[in-house]
Design a protein around this motif. Structure first.
Motif, PDB file in Angstrom:
ATOM      1  N   LEU A  79       0.857  -0.789   0.025  1.00  0.00           N
ATOM      2  CA  LEU A  79       0.525   0.297  -0.374  1.00  0.00           C
ATOM      3  C   LEU A  79       0.872   1.202  -0.046  1.00  0.00           C
ATOM      4  O   LEU A  79       1.769   1.236   1.008  1.00  0.00           O
ATOM      5  N   VAL A 128      -1.168   5.922   7.332  1.00  0.00           N
ATOM      6  CA  VAL A 128      -1.095   6.190   6.164  1.00  0.00           C
ATOM      7  C   VAL A 128      -1.447   8.379   6.368  1.00  0.00           C
ATOM      8  O   VAL A 128      -2.525   8.475   6.974  1.00  0.00           O
ATOM      9  N   ALA A 188      -6.437  -3.496   2.755  1.00  0.00           N
ATOM     10  CA  ALA A 188      -7.134  -2.388   1.895  1.00  0.00           C
ATOM     11  C   ALA A 188      -7.512  -1.059   2.374  1.00  0.00           C
ATOM     12  O   ALA A 188      -7.970  -0.739   1.892  1.00  0.00           O
ATOM     13  N   TRP A 220      -7.502   0.964   5.178  1.00  0.00           N
ATOM     14  CA  TRP A 220      -5.772   1.682   4.428  1.00  0.00           C
ATOM     15  C   TRP A 220      -6.785   2.852   3.543  1.00  0.00           C
ATOM     16  O   TRP A 220      -6.455   4.058   3.485  1.00  0.00           O
ATOM     17  N   GLU A 221      -8.042   2.358   2.856  1.00  0.00           N
ATOM     18  CA  GLU A 221      -8.591   3.323   1.976  1.00  0.00           C
ATOM     19  C   GLU A 221      -9.303   4.087   1.897  1.00  0.00           C
ATOM     20  O   GLU A 221      -9.847   5.481   2.076  1.00  0.00           O
ATOM     21  N   GLY A 225      -3.894   5.126  -5.970  1.00  0.00           N
ATOM     22  CA  GLY A 225      -4.284   5.035  -4.474  1.00  0.00           C
ATOM     23  C   GLY A 225      -4.025   3.278  -4.361  1.00  0.00           C
ATOM     24  O   GLY A 225      -2.498   3.544  -5.366  1.00  0.00           O
ATOM     25  N   ARG A 226      -4.575   2.377  -4.710  1.00  0.00           N
ATOM     26  CA  ARG A 226      -3.708   1.303  -4.111  1.00  0.00           C
ATOM     27  C   ARG A 226      -3.887   0.653  -5.803  1.00  0.00           C
ATOM     28  O   ARG A 226      -4.460   0.035  -6.579  1.00  0.00           O
TER      29      ARG A 226
END
Length: 119
Positions: free
Chosen positions: A15, A31, A102, A105-106, A118-119
């Motif tokens: 990420l 993040v 994930a 993280w978003e 982003g990823r």
């Protein structure tokens, strides 16, 4: 414990713009200075090994816990903010863990980072 934390670190390192720091004695992932995951092993003597992650809402939090109470639970201190704890003992579904990392993280990443790919 080390193997579990290593697997989490592997999932996190793909990420963008993530860093790891120790917060409240636990490995915690950020993040842009926004926490999105925390590994806990026997946190305050609770005897559990879990990964705490964000959810999109209290409704999502409740739905996850109701649908899979052996997998999800309310984490101390973070539950009020809509987080869940994923149990990391027994037969762990690592695909699910990676997906929840994930997703968390978003939810924490700044909009500009998401818009940039982003990823």
């Amino acid at each position: 414990m080390t193997e579990m934390l290593d697997r989490i670190r592997e999932a996190v390192k793909v990420l963008p713009e993530v860093d790891e720091r120790t917060t409240h004695g636990e490995p915690t992932f950020f993040v842009h200075d926004r926490q999105f995951a925390q590994f806990r092993d026997d946190h305050h003597g609770d005897g559990r090994t879990v990964l705490c992650v964000r959810t999109g809402s209290s409704d999502e939090q409740a739905m996850l816990i109701e649908a899979a109470p052996d997998t999800y639970s309310l984490p101390a201190y973070l539950a009020a903010k809509g987080w869940v704890a994923i149990t990391l003992t027994g037969d762990v579904d690592w695909t699910l863990v990676e997906d929840r990392i994930a997703r968390s993280w978003e939810l924490a990443a700044p909009r500009a980072l998401l818009e940039a790919g982003g990823r």
